[in-house]
Design an enzyme around this catalytic site. Sequence first.
Site, PDB file in Angstrom:
ATOM      1  N   CYS A   2      38.635  47.008  47.821  1.00 12.97           N
ATOM      2  CA  CYS A   2      40.476  46.951  48.163  1.00 12.97           C
ATOM      3  C   CYS A   2      41.337  47.937  48.812  1.00 12.97           C
ATOM      4  O   CYS A   2      40.798  48.707  49.229  1.00 12.97           O
ATOM      5  CB  CYS A   2      41.169  47.897  46.714  1.00 12.97           C
ATOM      6  SG  CYS A   2      39.885  46.649  45.172  1.00 12.97           S
ATOM      7  N   TRP A  74      39.344  43.679  45.789  1.00 11.04           N
ATOM      8  CA  TRP A  74      38.072  42.937  46.263  1.00 11.04           C
ATOM      9  C   TRP A  74      37.220  43.412  44.150  1.00 11.04           C
ATOM     10  O   TRP A  74      37.284  44.693  44.150  1.00 11.04           O
ATOM     11  CB  TRP A  74      36.886  44.058  47.067  1.00 11.04           C
ATOM     12  CG  TRP A  74      35.658  43.033  46.774  1.00 11.04           C
ATOM     13  CD1 TRP A  74      35.248  42.753  47.667  1.00 11.04           C
ATOM     14  CD2 TRP A  74      34.716  44.137  45.844  1.00 11.04           C
ATOM     15  NE1 TRP A  74      33.553  42.226  47.443  1.00 11.04           N
ATOM     16  CE2 TRP A  74      33.657  43.246  46.363  1.00 11.04           C
ATOM     17  CE3 TRP A  74      34.110  44.767  45.022  1.00 11.04           C
ATOM     18  CZ2 TRP A  74      32.092  43.030  45.488  1.00 11.04           C
ATOM     19  CZ3 TRP A  74      33.343  44.602  44.153  1.00 11.04           C
ATOM     20  CH2 TRP A  74      32.061  44.539  44.922  1.00 11.04           C
ATOM     21  N   ASN A 100      42.907  51.583  44.193  1.00  5.77           N
ATOM     22  CA  ASN A 100      41.894  51.313  45.072  1.00  5.77           C
ATOM     23  C   ASN A 100      40.670  52.433  44.197  1.00  5.77           C
ATOM     24  O   ASN A 100      40.166  53.889  44.775  1.00  5.77           O
ATOM     25  CB  ASN A 100      41.678  51.408  46.369  1.00  5.77           C
ATOM     26  CG  ASN A 100      40.614  51.722  47.157  1.00  5.77           C
ATOM     27  OD1 ASN A 100      40.334  52.190  48.209  1.00  5.77           O
ATOM     28  ND2 ASN A 100      39.572  50.963  46.217  1.00  5.77           N
ATOM     29  N   GLY A 101      39.774  51.603  43.570  1.00  2.00           N
ATOM     30  CA  GLY A 101      38.975  52.459  42.579  1.00  2.00           C
ATOM     31  C   GLY A 101      38.305  51.833  41.477  1.00  2.00           C
ATOM     32  O   GLY A 101      38.159  50.873  40.963  1.00  2.00           O
ATOM     33  N   GLU A 486      18.008  44.326  60.138  1.00  2.00           N
ATOM     34  CA  GLU A 486      18.952  43.774  60.446  1.00  2.00           C
ATOM     35  C   GLU A 486      19.781  42.434  60.752  1.00  2.00           C
ATOM     36  O   GLU A 486      20.901  41.531  60.773  1.00  2.00           O
ATOM     37  CB  GLU A 486      19.751  44.844  61.816  1.00  2.00           C
ATOM     38  CG  GLU A 486      20.819  44.810  61.902  1.00  2.00           C
ATOM     39  CD  GLU A 486      21.937  44.645  61.102  1.00  2.00           C
ATOM     40  OE1 GLU A 486      22.007  45.403  60.526  1.00  2.00           O
ATOM     41  OE2 GLU A 486      23.294  44.876  61.473  1.00  2.00           O
ATOM     42  N   LYS A 490      22.086  39.830  59.030  1.00  2.24           N
ATOM     43  CA  LYS A 490      23.216  39.261  59.678  1.00  2.24           C
ATOM     44  C   LYS A 490      23.917  37.967  58.975  1.00  2.24           C
ATOM     45  O   LYS A 490      24.139  37.431  59.252  1.00  2.24           O
ATOM     46  CB  LYS A 490      24.010  39.146  61.129  1.00  2.24           C
ATOM     47  CG  LYS A 490      23.402  40.580  61.619  1.00  2.24           C
ATOM     48  CD  LYS A 490      25.328  41.362  61.923  1.00  2.24           C
ATOM     49  CE  LYS A 490      25.544  41.650  60.424  1.00  2.24           C
ATOM     50  NZ  LYS A 490      25.344  43.055  60.399  1.00  2.24           N
ATOM     51  N   GLU A 493      24.515  37.766  55.511  1.00  6.12           N
ATOM     52  CA  GLU A 493      25.821  37.962  54.947  1.00  6.12           C
ATOM     53  C   GLU A 493      26.717  36.998  55.416  1.00  6.12           C
ATOM     54  O   GLU A 493      28.113  36.920  54.890  1.00  6.12           O
ATOM     55  CB  GLU A 493      25.572  39.192  55.320  1.00  6.12           C
ATOM     56  CG  GLU A 493      25.792  39.561  56.598  1.00  6.12           C
ATOM     57  CD  GLU A 493      25.859  41.071  56.743  1.00  6.12           C
ATOM     58  OE1 GLU A 493      26.549  41.618  55.688  1.00  6.12           O
ATOM     59  OE2 GLU A 493      26.130  41.671  57.651  1.00  6.12           O
ATOM     60  N   HIS A 509       0.635  39.204  53.787  1.00  5.56           N
ATOM     61  CA  HIS A 509       0.941  40.045  52.420  1.00  5.56           C
ATOM     62  C   HIS A 509       1.456  38.861  51.908  1.00  5.56           C
ATOM     63  O   HIS A 509       2.367  39.330  50.591  1.00  5.56           O
ATOM     64  CB  HIS A 509       0.883  41.296  52.432  1.00  5.56           C
ATOM     65  CG  HIS A 509       0.043  41.682  53.466  1.00  5.56           C
ATOM     66  ND1 HIS A 509      -1.502  41.313  52.796  1.00  5.56           N
ATOM     67  CD2 HIS A 509       0.085  41.984  54.776  1.00  5.56           C
ATOM     68  CE1 HIS A 509      -2.157  42.066  53.914  1.00  5.56           C
ATOM     69  NE2 HIS A 509      -1.209  43.119  54.537  1.00  5.56           N
ATOM     70  N   LYS A 608      34.261  45.401  53.776  1.00  6.21           N
ATOM     71  CA  LYS A 608      33.753  45.863  54.884  1.00  6.21           C
ATOM     72  C   LYS A 608      33.306  47.170  54.298  1.00  6.21           C
ATOM     73  O   LYS A 608      32.477  48.459  54.973  1.00  6.21           O
ATOM     74  CB  LYS A 608      34.535  46.316  55.742  1.00  6.21           C
ATOM     75  CG  LYS A 608      34.081  46.939  57.446  1.00  6.21           C
ATOM     76  CD  LYS A 608      34.312  46.081  58.231  1.00  6.21           C
ATOM     77  CE  LYS A 608      33.730  46.428  59.539  1.00  6.21           C
ATOM     78  NZ  LYS A 608      32.108  46.048  59.632  1.00  6.21           N
TER      79      LYS A 608
HETATM   80  C1  G6P Z   1      29.287  46.866  53.316  1.00  9.66           C
HETATM   81  C2  G6P Z   1      29.682  46.459  54.880  1.00  9.66           C
HETATM   82  C3  G6P Z   1      27.778  47.166  55.808  1.00  9.66           C
HETATM   83  C4  G6P Z   1      28.266  47.825  56.034  1.00  9.66           C
HETATM   84  C5  G6P Z   1      27.654  48.609  54.417  1.00  9.66           C
HETATM   85  C6  G6P Z   1      27.453  50.172  54.705  1.00  9.66           C
HETATM   86  O1  G6P Z   1      28.073  46.448  52.802  1.00  9.66           O
HETATM   87  O2  G6P Z   1      29.809  44.950  54.727  1.00  9.66           O
HETATM   88  O3  G6P Z   1      28.377  46.026  56.592  1.00  9.66           O
HETATM   89  O4  G6P Z   1      26.726  48.012  56.796  1.00  9.66           O
HETATM   90  O5  G6P Z   1      28.877  48.980  53.453  1.00  9.66           O
HETATM   91  O6  G6P Z   1      29.137  50.358  54.900  1.00  9.66           O
HETATM   92  P1  G6P Z   1      28.996  51.885  55.585  1.00  9.66           P
HETATM   93  O7  G6P Z   1      30.512  51.720  55.865  1.00  9.66           O
HETATM   94  O8  G6P Z   1      29.317  52.901  55.110  1.00  9.66           O
HETATM   95  O9  G6P Z   1      28.406  51.717  56.506  1.00  9.66           O
END
Ligand code: G6P
Length: 613
Positions: A2, A74, A100-101, A486, A490, A493, A509, A608
């Site tokens: 948020c 969000w 927010n929270g 990773e 990517k 997501e 396995h 994010k």
């Molecule tokens: C969310 C974001 C990711 C990020 C993760 C951890 O899931 O979409 O891109 O890696 O949070 O966030 P941080 O800000 O702690 O790296």
Amino acid sequence: MCGIVAYIGEKEAFPIVLKGLKRLEYRGYDSAGIAVNNGEELNVYKKQGKVVELENFAKDKDTSGGTAIGHTRWATHGKPNDENAHPHTSDNEKYAIVHNGIIENYAVLKEELIQRGHVFKSETDTEVLIHLISDIIEKQQCDLFEATRQALNEVIGAYAIVVISKDNPNEIIAAKKSSPLVIGIGKDDFYIGSDATPIVEYTKNVVYLEDGEIARLSLDSGLTLKTIQNETKTPYIQELEMKIEALEKGGYNHFMQKEIFEQPRSIRDCMRGRLMLNENYISLGGIEAYQDKIFAAKRLIIIACGTSWHAGIVGEYLLEELSRIPVEVEYASEFRYRNPIIDEDDVVIAISQSGETADTLAAIELAKSKGATIIGICNVVNSTIARATDCGAYTHAGPEIGVASTKAFTGQVTVLTLISLLFGKNNGEIDPARFSRLMIEMNAIPEKVEEVLKSDSYIKEIAEIYKDSHNALFLGRGINFPVALEGALKLKEISYIHAEGYPAAEMKHGPIALIDEEMPVFVIATQDASYEKVVSNIQEVKARKGKVIAIVTKGDKDVRKIADHVIEIPRTDDMLVPLLATIPLQLLSYHVSVMRGCNVDQPRNLAKSVTVE
Ligand code: G6P
């Protein structure tokens, strides 16, 4: 999660808040709303969907006024719809709040308020706060600041809130606990944002609210600050270093694309003043000061979430190989709830792009409460995690707006490499010749990333071939195993293709059962210590008719013979391959996402900055 924006001053508030919300959309984008006070009326506009839906909705409405609060959501409590969108208002429509929270004890408070005659219009936890505030004002005949302060003393949970009153367009009340809030101080006006991005084009002077603080932003009496226990505080005004250009797409189609292509620069910035090639020396002042403690520690514990957790695993390989310090890597969300064995001899490295992730922050607080030393690796300067740690190193990647992390990841790996080299040198575990070689190789990484980026159009062709896949497998060994994780993250997501990352040898396995002619398998097969083994794994995939897309060292001939496609990356030291091998996987996901018509920068259901657990 948020985003909150607010403005009070002489200018028209609505457009400023709307623009700010667009900047903060990375924090959540399922509904948005703005309440604006024009001195006579408090008009509230809210809409399900992105900020642009709100903008269209409000086009023909009265949005005049110099005081406004806004929110991009969000969803946690209550589905994304117009009613649950913020701002929320009191029964008498005099007071409005954005939040927010999570208010954890909202159910109890709501029950009490309903019994006192309050009527709720939404399913949110937030709405209890505004009813509570108006209830206190009515009962005690106090002002908005005092009522908000008292209300917050009844609340359990996390909040960043901004509250306004219809009757007093000259002030805004803001408070924070566990969720971030920044106040911008203009010439004759004030700005508020969940981070500094909505503020930076208007003023560089900011105050970061601390947990438990409540602020009054008044056009008559200026900024005053108290704790919610009613102690007066002096605002600490800091100067922002952020540049406005960093928040714009600068000719790219998407922020993610821009951020991928920024990596030669961002990695260079991360090493600037730290990798002293001529002096054969690494300078990480803050962290070095804690070095004795680190060397005395039984082990290092790395905590993080998401992509940052992947960087943490790369860090484990780096730290153990180069400095021979034992490392454990944990999901912050698991660590915080599993009663971990940790004491004052332990050292924790917390990694977070945003510096706001709720689980990472809570894990830090837990480790701190047991006396552990905390090193932070954050991207956002002055973020909550950056301030909660004992020492640390910023990644200096600049603002990352695309929800899928790219340049922040390579920044985190760069910092972890520097830390590993520093510790390895200082504890004598890395021999001087290897140290010098790695310094030279590290210094060359930005140029080599530049070279990898030249494969963009070729990678786009590969993306075209596999864009309709339903599943994908990513394989890597050793330090490239987290790169595979990773790569898979990517792809899933941003393009919603199911993808899994595995250590290449583990394929036998389980995942091998999934392989058929439909299945693309992305393999990091660079010429390092496990090259031959990975080549065998590729043979195993091919024997089952899987399609292999291999990332290989430039000039490689063997893999080319068996793989369906190869993407070359320049040769570097084995320990530095993740910084290069990650890039083609980022580009691949990016192109697949664009081709599938997905929202690259704001993928569904994600945010994010995950400020809720
Ligand atoms: C969310 C974001 C990711 C990020 C993760 C951890 O899931 O979409 O891109 O890696 O949070 O966030 P941080 O800000 O702690 O790296």
